[in-house]
Write an enzyme that holds these catalytic residues in place. Structure first.
Site, PDB file in Angstrom:
ATOM      1  N   THR A 284       0.861  -1.183   0.000  1.00  9.33           N
ATOM      2  CA  THR A 284       0.000   0.000   0.000  1.00  9.33           C
ATOM      3  C   THR A 284       0.899   1.236   0.000  1.00  9.33           C
ATOM      4  OG1 THR A 284      -1.648  -1.213   1.287  1.00  9.33           O
ATOM      5  CG2 THR A 284      -1.885   1.179   1.177  1.00  9.33           C
TER       6      THR A 284
ATOM      7  N   LYS B  29      -7.264   1.466  -2.964  1.00  2.00           N
ATOM      8  CA  LYS B  29      -6.848   0.899  -1.676  1.00  2.00           C
ATOM      9  C   LYS B  29      -6.890   1.960  -0.568  1.00  2.00           C
ATOM     10  CE  LYS B  29      -4.960  -1.670   1.455  1.00  2.00           C
ATOM     11  NZ  LYS B  29      -5.787  -2.608   2.204  1.00  2.00           N
TER      12      LYS B  29
ATOM     13  N   LYS C  85       0.160   5.562   8.242  1.00  3.87           N
ATOM     14  CA  LYS C  85       0.756   5.779   6.910  1.00  3.87           C
ATOM     15  C   LYS C  85      -0.346   5.950   5.865  1.00  3.87           C
ATOM     16  CE  LYS C  85       1.592   1.993   4.920  1.00  3.87           C
ATOM     17  NZ  LYS C  85       1.237   1.085   3.883  1.00  3.87           N
TER      18      LYS C  85
HETATM   19  P1  NAP Z   1       5.243  -5.685   7.784  1.00  8.05           P
HETATM   20  O1  NAP Z   1       4.890  -6.942   8.476  1.00  8.05           O
HETATM   21  O2  NAP Z   1       5.552  -4.463   8.577  1.00  8.05           O
HETATM   22  O3  NAP Z   1       6.443  -6.030   6.765  1.00  8.05           O
HETATM   23  C1  NAP Z   1       7.046  -5.002   6.021  1.00  8.05           C
HETATM   24  C2  NAP Z   1       8.024  -5.596   5.026  1.00  8.05           C
HETATM   25  O4  NAP Z   1       8.646  -4.508   4.309  1.00  8.05           O
HETATM   26  C3  NAP Z   1       9.162  -6.399   5.662  1.00  8.05           C
HETATM   27  O5  NAP Z   1       9.517  -7.453   4.810  1.00  8.05           O
HETATM   28  C4  NAP Z   1      10.275  -5.348   5.732  1.00  8.05           C
HETATM   29  O6  NAP Z   1      11.574  -5.884   5.790  1.00  8.05           O
HETATM   30  C5  NAP Z   1      10.059  -4.657   4.413  1.00  8.05           C
HETATM   31  N1  NAP Z   1      10.713  -3.341   4.376  1.00  8.05           N
HETATM   32  C6  NAP Z   1      10.384  -2.242   5.090  1.00  8.05           C
HETATM   33  N2  NAP Z   1      11.231  -1.232   4.804  1.00  8.05           N
HETATM   34  C7  NAP Z   1      12.107  -1.719   3.874  1.00  8.05           C
HETATM   35  C8  NAP Z   1      13.204  -1.161   3.183  1.00  8.05           C
HETATM   36  N3  NAP Z   1      13.561   0.111   3.365  1.00  8.05           N
HETATM   37  N4  NAP Z   1      13.872  -1.951   2.299  1.00  8.05           N
HETATM   38  C9  NAP Z   1      13.506  -3.231   2.098  1.00  8.05           C
HETATM   39  N5  NAP Z   1      12.460  -3.826   2.722  1.00  8.05           N
HETATM   40  C10 NAP Z   1      11.776  -3.064   3.606  1.00  8.05           C
HETATM   41  O7  NAP Z   1       4.056  -5.225   6.787  1.00  8.05           O
HETATM   42  P2  NAP Z   1       2.837  -6.084   6.237  1.00  8.05           P
HETATM   43  O8  NAP Z   1       1.762  -6.087   7.264  1.00  8.05           O
HETATM   44  O9  NAP Z   1       3.323  -7.335   5.639  1.00  8.05           O
HETATM   45  O10 NAP Z   1       2.341  -5.086   5.071  1.00  8.05           O
HETATM   46  C11 NAP Z   1       3.056  -4.933   3.859  1.00  8.05           C
HETATM   47  C12 NAP Z   1       2.294  -3.912   3.004  1.00  8.05           C
HETATM   48  O11 NAP Z   1       0.957  -4.400   2.760  1.00  8.05           O
HETATM   49  C13 NAP Z   1       2.126  -2.547   3.651  1.00  8.05           C
HETATM   50  O12 NAP Z   1       2.170  -1.553   2.653  1.00  8.05           O
HETATM   51  C14 NAP Z   1       0.735  -2.613   4.290  1.00  8.05           C
HETATM   52  O13 NAP Z   1       0.159  -1.343   4.432  1.00  8.05           O
HETATM   53  C15 NAP Z   1       0.012  -3.472   3.269  1.00  8.05           C
HETATM   54  N6  NAP Z   1      -1.114  -4.263   3.781  1.00  8.05           N
HETATM   55  C16 NAP Z   1      -1.042  -4.892   4.981  1.00  8.05           C
HETATM   56  C17 NAP Z   1      -2.126  -5.643   5.423  1.00  8.05           C
HETATM   57  C18 NAP Z   1      -2.111  -6.343   6.759  1.00  8.05           C
HETATM   58  O14 NAP Z   1      -3.196  -6.700   7.232  1.00  8.05           O
HETATM   59  N7  NAP Z   1      -0.977  -6.552   7.392  1.00  8.05           N
HETATM   60  C19 NAP Z   1      -3.268  -5.771   4.631  1.00  8.05           C
HETATM   61  C20 NAP Z   1      -3.289  -5.163   3.379  1.00  8.05           C
HETATM   62  C21 NAP Z   1      -2.212  -4.400   2.968  1.00  8.05           C
HETATM   63  P3  NAP Z   1      12.231  -6.229   7.249  1.00  8.05           P
HETATM   64  O15 NAP Z   1      11.716  -7.598   7.578  1.00  8.05           O
HETATM   65  O16 NAP Z   1      13.680  -6.182   6.985  1.00  8.05           O
HETATM   66  O17 NAP Z   1      11.778  -5.175   8.204  1.00  8.05           O
END
Ligand code: NAP
Length: 284
Positions: A98, A173, A241
């Protein structure tokens, strides 16, 4: 074995189950995550691992990104070992994170200059829907490229819909997540108000979940409130965010402004917890 070779960057709460669906669907998947420990579960399932985004892209046909935010996307494309340091011609890059429509448009134009396609394809649904391939995928970008990768998206979701040009998936989204924020704060306030009237949380949620405004969200987050379980499925910092991204593209309504204030305050204390931890902020 499916012949399309898939690369995956971002193994957070969503990335792990989503990439897992592609391994289970018999694709050859190569993963990269900034923190290497999170690659272990995919490796165990049979995925290969790449050392850098640059190494990864040379080995695959289609790349999926599922990372936090615009800053992560910038880094993955533009850093020394980033995607743009390699030959990306002929690749299709799908950004399911997102992020802002602006960064999608910027990266799509740069990809086009280098002979690659970029689609924005964020998802609605959380970890549970990712684990059961029930996500809803909203896509912006080239129609032919979308047609090529639709079967891959459908391995992770129950539907994948193209809305228009690059950035339109991100716009949809952000609209959906503004409602998510309002639902979450609304549920928290409703539970606290009922408690104030002497109604137990369990009893209120039993009524709510069997009544006319029942939905999957109140069921899952209601159970989390009852259990006091704030383990992040969707981290509270991510809704802050998203509300800020929505504000930046023009969301200026009374409820959205209130929700942004509430979630920003909550994020100082509970940013790494699930977004339903906002109930602790509202309770005061
Ligand atoms: P998360 O658990 O916080 O994971 C974030 C991922 O991004 C990790 O793999 C992290 O790597 C990586 N990352 C962050 N900064 C980075 C950088 N500078 N360089 C390389 N990798 C980086 O997030 P998530 O919940 O999986 O969500 C991922 C995306 O989907 C977000 O945009 C979120 O808004 C969206 N989303 C989430 C959900 C939900 O329910 N969780 C639902 C729909 C959409 P590290 O492991 O090294 O930190």
């Amino acid at each position: 074995m499916n012949t399309t070779k898939i690369g995956w960057i971002g193994l957070g709460n969503m990335g792990i189950p989503m990439a897992g669906q592609l391994v289970n669907a018999d694709y050859k998947v190569t993963v990269y995550n900034r923190s290497k420990d999170k690659e272990a579960s995919l490796k165990e399932m049979g995925a290969s691992v790449a050392g850098t985004p640059k190494d990864l892209i040379s080995e695959i046909d289609v790349l999926v990104l599922m990372v936090s935010d615009d800053a992560a996307i910038e880094q993955i494309f533009n850093s020394e070992d980033g995607l743009f340091s390699a030959d990306i011609s002929g690749k299709v890059i799908i950004n399911m994170s997102t992020v802002s429509p602006a960064i999608s448009k910027e990266m799509a134009a740069l990809c086009r200059d280098k002979g690659a396609q970029y689609l924005d394809a964020p998802v609605s649904g959380s970890v549970k829907q990712a684990e059961t391939a029930q996500l809803v995928v909203m896509v912006g970008g080239d129609e032919t490229a979308f047609g090529q990768v639709k079967p891959i998206l459908e391995k992770m979701g129950k539907m994948a819909v193209r809305l228009g040009d690059v950035g339109s998936g991100n716009g949809a989204k952000l609209a959906i997540n503004s409602l998510l924020a309002l639902y979450t704060q609304g549920l928290a306030e409703t539970v606290l108000f009922a408690n104030q009237q002497g109604i137990k949380t369990e009893d209120l949620l039993n009524l709510l979940n069997n009544g006319a405004i029942a939905n999957v969200f109140t069921k899952i987050k209601g159970d989390a409130i009852i259990a006091g379980n704030y383990k992040p499925a969707f981290a509270l910092k991510h809704i802050v965010k998203d509300l800020n991204l929505a504000k930046a593209i023009g969301l200026d309504s009374p409820l959205a402004k209130t929700a942004l204030n509430t979630f920003e305050a909550a994020s100082f204390k509970y940013g790494e917890e699930d977004l339903i931890a906002v109930i602790k902020e509202v309770k005061g």
